[in-house]
Design an enzyme around this catalytic site. Structure first.
Site, PDB file in Angstrom:
ATOM      1  CD  GLU A   1      -3.287  -0.829   1.929  1.00 25.59           C
ATOM      2  OE1 GLU A   1      -3.417   0.278   2.496  1.00 25.59           O
ATOM      3  OE2 GLU A   1      -4.109  -1.754   2.072  1.00 25.59           O
TER       4      GLU A   1
ATOM      5  CG  HIS B   1      -2.065  -3.679   8.227  1.00 24.25           C
ATOM      6  ND1 HIS B   1      -2.294  -4.944   7.719  1.00 24.25           N
ATOM      7  CD2 HIS B   1      -3.016  -2.897   7.671  1.00 24.25           C
ATOM      8  CE1 HIS B   1      -3.328  -4.918   6.900  1.00 24.25           C
ATOM      9  NE2 HIS B   1      -3.781  -3.679   6.850  1.00 24.25           N
TER      10      HIS B   1
END
Length: 722
Positions: A424, A706
């Site tokens: 990402e 995350h």
């Protein structure tokens, strides 16, 4: 095997691409800012609620119409630029390979060979390699806000800082040489010493004293527990009272004694005594300062407090001499650009590096379940100087049951990190900032991976690239990117795929290259699309086999020795976990027969210590998880995990609802969707892979939704050191 160092093959195409993007960018930026002003993060909402004059709200009401007006004004230029830019993407290279030459000092010190780490001859006993994977959520600012994140460019720079600061700190290993003990107990290790002194990788070079950590490197901390006496004891021979801190008298050698030039606690020539400060010589068999069997640093067998002339007696309770304990320290040389002439930094640096400043505080103490640590001096030896700053932290590293490797929840990225896989990294400006930071530690980087527009199997228009990035300390020999053709919904707007790389990690004594294979990927994210993810896993295995076969073929007309494969590792965000009933199809995929998951017991069952890696976005700015250390503590607590991790949705809970404040019972330790897999197929005969340690890393707290995962893999050849 040609690596692409520029996006286009010609300077003219590169110029047209830059021109077209300069026309498109104003419209893109204004649209991003306009959408971002409509979606507030929980932190922004909290600040607005605390603004008595509603100044922030007023600024928003003024800026939004202005963004809209300028957006319409820039549309004609953006359309013209898009007409030029879109066709160029069909011939754009699928990735950008960049290499930064190691600095001269690193090369002289042997820290970096032609490519960043000394390759040299492959050692008979093998090597260990450290891998890390992290989803950093560097989307355009307007899209990142749907994950409760903002200010993508600042986060990108801070992510890079924290990664390189964590990876470049000293690596401290503690080995146990005992036929009966396989770990250091709390009692034995707490008696070894009180704690680690705050250090940095620059401690290996005494002539330079300042790093990017600035004031944090010189900050002092109060003394904690003394290794010789209980916390309530008085007249400690090592720790003088508060009123005596300024005295020059050595606490171990009272005045009038013989001079001991080798005393580590005072300069040469200071009066000293050969008598033990704790007991009269020969009267106490269990003196905590006298025992044998300790090996500290790089082979020092002498007592760090007493010289060779002192009569020693074995004791398992000696704080400087834990029986048969060996401590070794290693660290890469720092980047000279990080060395500053003073302790002062700009306000942006101080504000943006809050996590990095703490990187030397806690996670140097990596040992099995013990309280305490070891003071490390600049020459890699034990330091027991009373007036040195010490701290005491509980042990984080554990070994569960019959597990053959260590596992822990760490507030810092592992030291001496070799390979880093990121997902990402979509925003172009963020890619540049992150790459600049990573290049200060990793010489080789593959970035800007993927396709835009229309290209081949990616039949749908791609507004975003793959978001993948791979950084390596070892030379990259070959690389390939493949785009998944079956994306659906909003996931189809990004060119998600798999990045394959072949790295050169050494050379055998027969002049054979020793190589490793890395795969970085990010699978389809939409829940309920299990069949899409399984198709992508099928393609992943197929493309990986094709890449390994094609990259192992020698050039035509050349005869070269066959490469020796050291490892084959898959890293990335697979967007399914091993415990959810909705992910049963992916859990049984053939990927897990060809590759091993260190956290997995079998389909639908993780090991008890395995931790979920997906954080609840609504709690990212809570004080309890705002720093790497605080998030680490929360993750070590079962109730904390239930509060701040995302768990598989239940029938009574909407998948999109917040995890916070729920009362439903939860099983497991959250959704573990970030994976590190390795395969021992295709290795040389008698070669073997073993996991040394596995970590869940919290150092990116507040920067992404995350947890990062890290693994240290040992490659043994079955040979013995000559």
């Amino acid at each position: 095997m040609v690596l692409h160092t520029t996006p286009y093959s010609g300077a003219c195409l590169h110029f047209l691409d830059g021109l077209s993007w300069s026309l498109v960018f104003p419209c893109y930026w204004l649209l991003d800012q306009l959408l971002a002003s409509c979606v507030a993060t929980s932190l922004e909402k909290r600040r607005r609620s605390q603004d008595p004059c509603s100044f922030l709200t007023l600024c928003l009401l003024i800026s939004a119409p202005l963004y809209l007006l300028l957006l319409f004004a820039s549309l004609p230029f953006a359309l013209l630029g898009f007409v030029i830019w879109a066709p160029l993407q069909a011939i754009r290279q699928p990735y950008l390979y960049t290499y930064r030459r190691p600095d001269k000092h690193q090369a002289e010190q042997g820290q970096a060979g032609p490519g960043g780490v000394g390759l040299g001859e492959w050692r008979p006993q093998g090597r260990s390699f450290c891998f890390c994977s992290a989803n950093v959520c560097l989307l355009p600012d307007s899209l990142a806000r749907f994950n409760n994140l903002s200010d993508t460019h600042r986060r990108a720079r801070e992510v890079g800082k924290r990664i390189r600061n964590g990876a470049s700190r000293p690596q401290i290993k503690i080995y146990i040489d005992s036929p009966t003990n396989t770990s250091i107990s709390a009692a034995s290790f707490s008696s070894l010493a009180t704690g680690f002194r705050r250090t940095s990788s620059l401690d290996q070079r005494p002539d330079q004293t300042h790093t990017t950590n600035g004031p944090a490197d010189t900050e002092t901390e109060p003394l904690t527990e003394c290794p010789i006496h209980p916390s309530d004891a008085a007249n400690c021979p090592v720790h003088p009272s508060a009123g005596d801190q300024g005295t020059s008298e050595c606490p171990l050698h009272p005045e009038g004694g013989d001079t001991t030039e080798d005393c580590p606690l005072h300069p040469a020539g200071t009066n000293s005594s050969s008598e033990c400060p704790v007991h009269i010589s020969g009267e106490a068999p269990d003196c905590p300062l006298h025992s044998t069997g300790a090996q500290v640093g790089h082979g020092h067998h002498d007592c760090p407090v007493h010289g060779e002339g002192i009569q020693t007696k074995a004791s398992s309770d000696c704080p400087p001499h834990a029986s048969a304990v060996q401590i070794s320290i290693s660290a890469p040389e720092p980047d000279p650009q990080e060395v500053e002439t003073g302790n002062h930094r700009t306000g942006d640096q101080v504000a943006g590096d809050t996590g990095s400043m703490t990187a030397s505080r806690e996670s140097l103490a990596r040992y099995h379940g013990g309280d305490g640590g070891v003071g490390i001096s600049s020459n890699n030896t034990l330091s027991h100087v009373p007036r040195t700053s010490f701290f005491k932290r509980p042990g984080r590293k554990r070994r569960h049951g019959d597990e053959t490797f260590d596992h822990d929840i760490s507030a810092f990225f592992p030291a001496n990190l070799d390979f880093l896989a990121l997902q990402e990294v979509f925003d172009h400006g963020s890619t540049t900032r992150l790459q600049c930071q990573l290049h200060r530690y990793f010489p080789y980087v593959l970035s800007d991976v993927g396709r835009y527009g229309w290209k081949g199997c990616c039949s749908r228009f791609k507004f975003l690239n793959s978001g993948l990035m791979l950084a390596s300390r070892y030379p990259i020999l070959d690389a390939r990117f493949e785009c998944y053709p079956n994306g659906r919904g909003e996931d189809a707007l990004a060119a998600k795929g798999a990045l394959f790389a072949k790295v050169h990690v050494g050379t055998s004594h027969q002049e054979q290259r020793v190589v490793g294979y890395l795969t970085c990927t990010h699978l389809h994210a939409i829940e309920g699309d299990a069949s899409v993810r399984c198709e992508q896993l099928d393609l992943l295995l197929q493309w990986g086999a094709e890449f390994r076969q094609s990259s192992s073929q020698p050039p035509e007309g050349e005869k070269v020795l066959e490469d020796l494969v050291a490892f084959d590792v898959v890293l990335g965000d697979l967007n399914f976990d091993n415990c959810s009933s909705e992910d049963k199809l992916e859990q049984q995929h053939a990927l897990f027969t060809q590759y091993k998951d260190p956290c997995r017991l079998g389909p639908g069952e993780d090991k008890p210590w395995a931790l979920g890696t997906l954080l609840d976005p609504s709690g990212l700015y809570d004080d309890e998880v705002s720093s790497p250390e605080s998030l680490q503590k929360v993750m070590e607590n079962e109730e904390g995990r239930k509060e701040y991790l995302v768990f598989p949705p239940s029938k009574s809970q909407c998948p999109a609802s917040s995890q916070k404040g729920r009362k439903i019972p939860l099983k497991g330790n959250g959704r573990r969707i970030d994976y590190m897999l390795y395969s021992d197929e295709g290795l040389q005969q008698d070669w073997k892979l073993e996991i040394e340690e596995f970590s869940f890393v919290t150092q990116l707290a507040g920067l992404t939704d995350h947890l990062s995962v890290a693994m240290r893999l040992a490659v043994s050849t079955g040979e013995e050191e000559p």
